[in-house]
Design a protein around this motif. Sequence first.
Motif, short mmCIF file in Angstrom:
data_model
loop_
_atom_site.label_atom_id
_atom_site.label_comp_id
_atom_site.label_asym_id
_atom_site.label_seq_id
_atom_site.Cartn_x
_atom_site.Cartn_y
_atom_site.Cartn_z
N GLN A 52 2.28 -12.02 2.92
CA GLN A 52 1.91 -12.71 4.15
C GLN A 52 1.66 -11.68 5.23
O GLN A 52 2.30 -10.62 5.24
N VAL A 53 0.74 -11.99 6.14
CA VAL A 53 0.36 -11.05 7.20
C VAL A 53 1.00 -11.46 8.51
O VAL A 53 0.95 -12.62 8.90
N ASP A 54 1.59 -10.48 9.19
CA ASP A 54 2.18 -10.69 10.51
C ASP A 54 1.41 -9.81 11.48
O ASP A 54 1.49 -8.58 11.42
N ILE A 55 0.63 -10.43 12.36
CA ILE A 55 -0.19 -9.66 13.28
C ILE A 55 0.57 -9.38 14.58
O ILE A 55 1.50 -10.11 14.92
N PRO A 56 0.18 -8.33 15.29
CA PRO A 56 0.80 -8.06 16.59
C PRO A 56 0.54 -9.22 17.56
O PRO A 56 -0.46 -9.93 17.43
N LYS A 57 1.42 -9.39 18.48
CA LYS A 57 1.25 -10.43 19.50
C LYS A 57 0.09 -10.04 20.42
O LYS A 57 -0.31 -8.88 20.50
N PHE A 58 -0.43 -11.00 21.16
CA PHE A 58 -1.57 -10.77 22.04
C PHE A 58 -1.33 -9.59 22.96
O PHE A 58 -0.30 -9.49 23.61
N GLY A 59 -2.29 -8.69 22.97
CA GLY A 59 -2.21 -7.54 23.85
C GLY A 59 -1.47 -6.35 23.28
O GLY A 59 -1.46 -5.28 23.87
N GLU A 60 -0.81 -6.53 22.12
CA GLU A 60 -0.10 -5.42 21.50
C GLU A 60 -1.04 -4.69 20.54
O GLU A 60 -1.87 -5.31 19.89
N PRO A 61 -0.92 -3.39 20.45
CA PRO A 61 -1.75 -2.64 19.51
C PRO A 61 -1.24 -2.82 18.09
O PRO A 61 -0.14 -3.33 17.88
N PRO A 62 -2.05 -2.39 17.10
CA PRO A 62 -1.54 -2.40 15.74
C PRO A 62 -0.24 -1.62 15.73
O PRO A 62 0.02 -0.87 16.66
N PRO A 63 0.60 -1.73 14.82
CA PRO A 63 0.30 -1.96 13.41
C PRO A 63 0.31 -3.42 12.99
O PRO A 63 0.83 -4.28 13.68
N LEU A 64 -0.24 -3.62 11.83
CA LEU A 64 -0.29 -4.91 11.17
C LEU A 64 0.79 -4.89 10.09
O LEU A 64 0.81 -3.98 9.25
N ALA A 65 1.70 -5.84 10.12
CA ALA A 65 2.77 -5.88 9.12
C ALA A 65 2.38 -6.83 7.99
O ALA A 65 1.89 -7.93 8.24
N ILE A 66 2.59 -6.37 6.77
CA ILE A 66 2.36 -7.20 5.59
C ILE A 66 3.71 -7.35 4.90
O ILE A 66 4.29 -6.36 4.44
N ASP A 67 4.21 -8.58 4.89
CA ASP A 67 5.49 -8.87 4.25
C ASP A 67 5.24 -9.27 2.81
O ASP A 67 4.44 -10.17 2.53
N VAL A 68 5.92 -8.58 1.91
CA VAL A 68 5.80 -8.87 0.49
C VAL A 68 7.09 -9.55 0.04
O VAL A 68 8.17 -8.97 0.13
N PHE A 69 6.95 -10.79 -0.39
CA PHE A 69 8.09 -11.60 -0.83
C PHE A 69 8.11 -11.66 -2.35
O PHE A 69 7.06 -11.71 -2.98
N VAL A 70 9.31 -11.68 -2.90
CA VAL A 70 9.46 -11.85 -4.35
C VAL A 70 10.64 -12.77 -4.62
O VAL A 70 11.57 -12.86 -3.82
N GLU A 71 10.56 -13.42 -5.75
CA GLU A 71 11.72 -14.14 -6.26
C GLU A 71 12.45 -13.11 -7.11
O GLU A 71 12.13 -12.90 -8.28
N GLY A 72 13.36 -12.42 -6.49
CA GLY A 72 14.07 -11.32 -7.14
C GLY A 72 14.90 -10.59 -6.11
O GLY A 72 15.30 -11.15 -5.10
N ASP A 73 15.11 -9.28 -6.36
CA ASP A 73 15.93 -8.51 -5.44
C ASP A 73 15.09 -7.54 -4.61
O ASP A 73 13.87 -7.47 -4.76
N GLU A 74 15.76 -6.81 -3.74
CA GLU A 74 15.07 -5.91 -2.82
C GLU A 74 14.24 -4.85 -3.55
O GLU A 74 13.14 -4.52 -3.12
#
Length: 103
Positions: A52-74
């Motif tokens: 899933q993609v988490d974009i910066p809030k309005f007016g904030e510069p990058p970075p762009l966070a990409i959260d990787v979820f799994v059914e499993g462990d860290e």
Amino acid sequence: MPARQAVATIVASDAVTKLDALDVLSRVTGSPVEGARTPSPRVSLGPGAWAQVDIPKFGEPPPLAIDVFVEGDESDAQRHALALAERLRAEAGWSVLPAFAVA
């Protein structure tokens, strides 16, 4: 008993919109965007794993966070996140780093 879920985040310094980022994720993984018109669209990375993609809030510069979820462990989440980061670097030319310590 529900499956255990873990998340690992990778960070892209590229300035793209959430829709463009989802499109790139879809292209490099070969998976369609699921829930495209919902608050939480995601792209499958295989059985039990998605991004899933988490974009910066309005007016904030990058970075762009990409959260990787799994059914499993860290460690499963981190393995999938590192594999996705490599694909994004190789296939999309993105500058991507993990937001977690790599051994």
